[in-house]
Design a protein around this motif. Structure first.
Motif, PDB file in Angstrom:
ATOM      1  N   LYS A   1     -53.676 -41.785  59.904  1.00 32.58           N
ATOM      2  CA  LYS A   1     -53.143 -41.431  61.213  1.00 32.58           C
ATOM      3  C   LYS A   1     -51.895 -42.239  61.530  1.00 32.58           C
TER       4      LYS A   1
ATOM      5  N   ALA B   1     -47.986 -40.803  61.547  1.00 30.03           N
ATOM      6  CA  ALA B   1     -47.235 -40.817  62.806  1.00 30.03           C
ATOM      7  C   ALA B   1     -45.776 -41.208  62.567  1.00 30.03           C
TER       8      ALA B   1
ATOM      9  N   PHE C   1     -46.525 -27.198  71.072  1.00 29.95           N
ATOM     10  CA  PHE C   1     -47.765 -27.460  70.325  1.00 29.95           C
ATOM     11  C   PHE C   1     -47.593 -28.676  69.413  1.00 29.95           C
TER      12      PHE C   1
ATOM     13  N   ASP D   1     -47.585 -31.830  71.354  1.00 31.62           N
ATOM     14  CA  ASP D   1     -48.946 -32.274  71.691  1.00 31.62           C
ATOM     15  C   ASP D   1     -49.679 -32.795  70.466  1.00 31.62           C
ATOM     16  N   LEU D   2     -49.479 -32.094  69.356  1.00 32.36           N
ATOM     17  CA  LEU D   2     -50.183 -32.457  68.124  1.00 32.36           C
ATOM     18  C   LEU D   2     -49.798 -33.868  67.688  1.00 32.36           C
ATOM     19  N   LYS D   3     -48.522 -34.192  67.842  1.00 33.02           N
ATOM     20  CA  LYS D   3     -48.065 -35.528  67.427  1.00 33.02           C
ATOM     21  C   LYS D   3     -48.284 -36.567  68.510  1.00 33.02           C
ATOM     22  N   LYS D   4     -48.882 -36.135  69.618  1.00 30.57           N
ATOM     23  CA  LYS D   4     -49.144 -37.031  70.754  1.00 30.57           C
ATOM     24  C   LYS D   4     -47.890 -37.786  71.150  1.00 30.57           C
TER      25      LYS D   4
END
Lengths: 239, 371
Positions: free
Chosen positions: B70, B74, B97, B100-103
Motif C-alpha cells: 500500500k 501510493a 474515481f 478516491d481510489l488513491k485517497k
C-alpha cells in the motif's frame, strides 16, 4: 473500498445490468406474489419466498458475472491492483455493490407488505424472517458468483458456470435423498450434503423457523468465498 | 528512489526476466528499451506490484513493494500498456474515481483541473470515454497516473496511438514531469527514448543488455570498430567485389566484411567490422597499394542508438572498450552467446545486416548485399 463500491454501483446502472436485474426480479416476484399469495387469499408470504429460491439461482449470476471477469478482460484490473488499496478492499467493494443491488431488489417485499396490509393483517415476523433468510442466502450466492467471476475473463462463461454451480447446490440434496438409509459411504455422503444443503436450510425459514445456525452458515459461506476470491487474485500475481 | 535488486520472473518454465538489477535516482528519466517480448512490460508490472517477482527485491523509495504494497504503491503513478480506463464512464467520473481510489488529499477540483490541463483533456471531461479516440484515451490514462502527484511515474509506451503533434506534446510533458518526478518510460521507438531520457536501459530476452547514457553508449563503441570503404578494383565488375571482399577478410583483426551496393559504376562499398582491438586502416591501405586498388572513400561509422539496439537485441554482440575517461558508465553487453552456439553465424550476420539496412530509409534502393 468505498471508491470501488461507488464505481461498481454506477457501473450497474450505466451498463443496464441493474435495470435488467431489477425488472426481472420485480416481474417474477410479482407473479409469484399474485399467484401464491393474493389468489390463495392468504397474507402469508412464505410460498412466494419458497418459489423465489430458483429465481435467485438464475438472477445472481447476472449480477456477479462481470464484476471481476470484465476487469481482467479490459485490463482495468491493472489500475486497481497497482492502486494503494488492498485486495480485500477491491473484492469487498465489488461484493457489497452487488449485495446492495440485491437488497434493493428484495426490498420490493415491503411494497407487497403494504398491499397485503390493505387487505388483511400481515404477519410481520414471518415476513421479516423470510426477508432476512433470502438476504443472507443472496449474500452467500453473490460470494460464490464473485469467486467464479474472478476465475475467467469471459462474462458468459462466468455467468453460465455460476448458474451451474448454484443449480448443483440446489439439486445436490435431491441427488442424495435416497442415500439416507443406504450403506456407510452413502450415509456419510448424505450427512455431508444435507449439512451443507442450502435449499433445506432456506426452506426451513419459509416454514416459519428462524434458524440462527443457518444464518451463520450463509454468512460463513459468503466470507469463505470472498476469502477464496482474494486468495485467487493474490495467487495470480505470483504465478 | 527506485532500486531493483536481482529480480527474476518466471512464468512456469519460461524465464521472462532474468536477474535484472538497476537503480534510478530521484528526478531521473529512465528509458526502457527492448524488442517485443523482451520483458519490458513484465519488469514494469513488477515495479508497480501488479505481479510479483519470482525472486529478488524491488524498493520504491526504500519501501519493499511486496512487504508494504500500500505504501509503496501510493508513491507510484502507473500507465500500463493498455490504459486501465472504464470505457462506460465519463472522463470526469473516471478521474474522480481514481482520485478516491488513491485517497488523494489534494483539493479535488483544482487538482483534477491541473491534471486535465497538463494532459490537455479539459475539453473532453464531460464525455464518455467510449466515444474518445485512442489518443485521448491514452491521455486520460496518463492523467490517471498523474493524480495525487506520485513521486514515481512508470509509463509503458505512453505515446502509442498518438499523432505526431501529440507525440511531441507528450514528450515535452514527460520532460517537464521529469523535473519533479522520477520517470521510467518504456518504448521501442528509439528517437523518442533518445529525445526524452537521461539514461537508457536496454533489455533483451529478459536480461539487462546495456545501461548508460545514450550518447555515452554510442561514444563507448569505438569508431575504428566499424567502417565503410569504397574500393575501386581493376575490372569494374562483380568479380572485383568478390575478390576485394575476400582479401579484406584476411586482414588481421577484421571480423566481418559485407559488400554493399554499387555506389558508382563497377565500384562497390564494403562494410567492415573489426574486433575493436587494432586499427586496420594502415593495413588496409597497404593491401590496396599492393593489389593496385584505389581507396575512393573511407568512413568510420558512428553507431547510432539504432545500431546499438539492433546489435544488442539481435545478439550479434559488440565488444566495448572500457573507457577510463568516463568511469561512471557501466556498460555490460552480453555478446556472442548465440553466435558461438549456432555455427551458422555467418548467415545470421548477413540477415542482421540486411535488416539493419532496411531500417535506414534513405538506403531504399539497396539491392541487397552479399559477401
Amino acid at each position: 473500498m468505498s471508491a470501488i463500491y461507488r464505481r461498481e454501483m454506477g457501473a450497474f446502472f450505466t451498463s443496464g445490468v441493474a435495470y435488467v436485474f431489477l425488472t426481472v426480479f420485480y416481474l417474477i416476484s410479482g407473479i409469484f406474489f399474485y399467484n401464491e399469495v393474493l389468489l390463495s387469499g392468504s397474507t402469508d408470504v412464505s410460498p412466494m419466498f419458497a418459489s423465489m429460491f430458483i429465481i435467485i439461482l438464475f438472477l445472481i449470476p447476472i449480477l456477479t458475472m462481470k464484476l471481476l471477469s470484465e476487469e481482467k478482460k479490459n485490463k482495468t484490473d491493472q489500475g486497481l491492483l497497482t492502486a494503494p488499496v488492498s485486495l480485500w478492499d477491491i473484492v469487498l467493494g465489488k461484493y457489497f455493490a452487488a449485495l446492495t443491488l440485491f437488497i434493493i431488489a428484495e426490498s420490493i417485499i415491503f411494497v407487497y407488505a403494504i398491499i397485503l396490509s390493505a387487505l388483511g393483517n400481515v404477519v410481520w415476523q414471518t415476513l421479516l424472517g423470510n426477508y432476512f433468510a433470502m438476504l443472507f442466502l443472496g449474500a452467500a450466492f453473490i460470494a460464490v458468483g464473485l469467486f467464479i467471476s474472478s476465475l475467467t475473463e469471459n462474462q458468459m462463461a462466468s455467468a453460465v458456470a455460476s448458474m451451474v454451480v448454484l443449480i448443483l447446490i440446489y439439486l445436490s440434496e435431491m441427488l442424495v435423498a435416497d442415500y439416507a438409509n443406504g450403506g456407510k459411504i452413502q450415509n456419510v455422503l448424505y450427512t455431508i450434503v444435507t449439512k451443507l444443503g442450502f435449499y433445506s436450510r432456506y426452506i426451513e425459514f419459509t416454514n416459519g423457523v428462524f434458524s440462527l445456525p443457518s444464518i451463520i452458515f450463509f454468512i460463513s459461506v459468503a466470507f469463505l468465498f470472498n476469502f477464496f476470491t482474494v486468495k485467487g487474485l493474490e495467487k495470480r500475481r505470483w504465478s | 528512489m527506485i532500486e531493483v535488486r536481482n529480480v527474476t520472473k518466471k512464468y512456469g518454465d519460461k524465464l521472462a526476466v532474468d536477474n535484472v538489477s538497476f537503480k534510478v535516482e530521484k528526478g531521473e528519466i529512465l528509458g526502457f528499451l527492448g524488442p517485443n517480448g523482451a520483458g519490458k512490460s513484465t519488469t514494469m508490472n513488477m515495479l508497480t506490484g501488479y505481479i510479483s517477482s519470482t525472486s529478488g527485491q524491488i524498493l520504491i523509495d526504500d519501501v519493499d513493494i511486496l512487504e508494504d504494497p500500500k505504501k509503496a504503491k501510493a508513491n507510484i503513478g502507473y500507465l500500463p500498456e493498455i490504459p486501465p480506463i472504464y470505457v462506460d464512464m465519463t472522463v470526469d467520473a473516471y478521474l474522480n474515481f481514481i482520485y478516491d481510489l488513491k485517497k488523494c488529499k489534494l483539493p479535488r477540483k483544482s487538482h483534477l483541473a491541473d491534471v486535465c490541463n497538463l494532459c490537455k483533456i479539459s475539453d473532453v471531461r464531460k464525455r464518455i470515454i467510449k466515444n474518445l479516440s485512442k489518443g485521448y484515451r491514452q491521455r486520460v490514462g496518463l492523467a490517471q497516473a498523474l493524480i495525487n502527484n506520485p513521486p514515481v511515474l512508470i509509463l509503458d509506451e505512453p505515446t502509442v496511438g498518438l499523432d505526431p503533434t501529440q507525440i511531441i506534446e507528450i514528450r515535452t510533458l514527460i520532460k517537464k514531469l521529469g523535473k519533479r518526478h522520477t520517470v521510467i518510460l518504456s518504448s521501442h521507438i528509439l528517437p523518442e527514448i533518445q529525445a526524452v531520457c537521461d539514461r537508457i536501459i536496454i533489455i533483451n530476452k529478459g536480461k539487462l543488455a546495456a545501461d548508460g547514457k545514450a550518447d555515452e553508449i554510442a561514444k563507448n563503441i569505438t569508431n575504428e570498430h566499424k567502417m565503410t570503404v569504397r574500393i575501386e578494383g581493376p575490372t569494374h565488375t562483380a568479380d572485383d567485389k568478390r575478390v576485394i571482399a575476400e582479401a579484406l577478410k584476411k586482414i588481421s583483426g577484421v571480423t566481418y566484411v559485407r559488400a554493399d551496393m554499387e555506389r558508382e559504376k563497377g565500384i562497390y562499398d564494403f562494410d567492415i567490422e573489426t574486433d575493436g582491438k587494432c586499427d586496420i586502416r594502415r593495413d588496409l591501405n597497404k593491401l590496396c597499394t599492393e593489389k593496385g586498388w584505389n581507396i575512393l572513400m573511407l568512413q568510420l561509422s558512428d553507431l547510432t542508438l539504432e545500431d546499438i539496439f539492433l546489435k544488442i537485441t539481435m545478439n550479434e554482440g559488440i565488444k566495448v572498450e572500457s573507457d577510463s575517461d568516463t568511469p561512471e558508465i557501466s556498460l555490460s553487453i552480453k555478446d556472442g552467446e548465440l553466435i558461438a552456439s549456432t555455427g551458422s553465424a555467418e548467415e545470421e550476420k548477413t540477415e542482421t545486416a540486411e535488416e539493419t539496412e532496411s531500417e535506414n530509409a534513405e538506403d531504399s534502393e539497396n539491392n541487397g548485399g552479399e559477401e
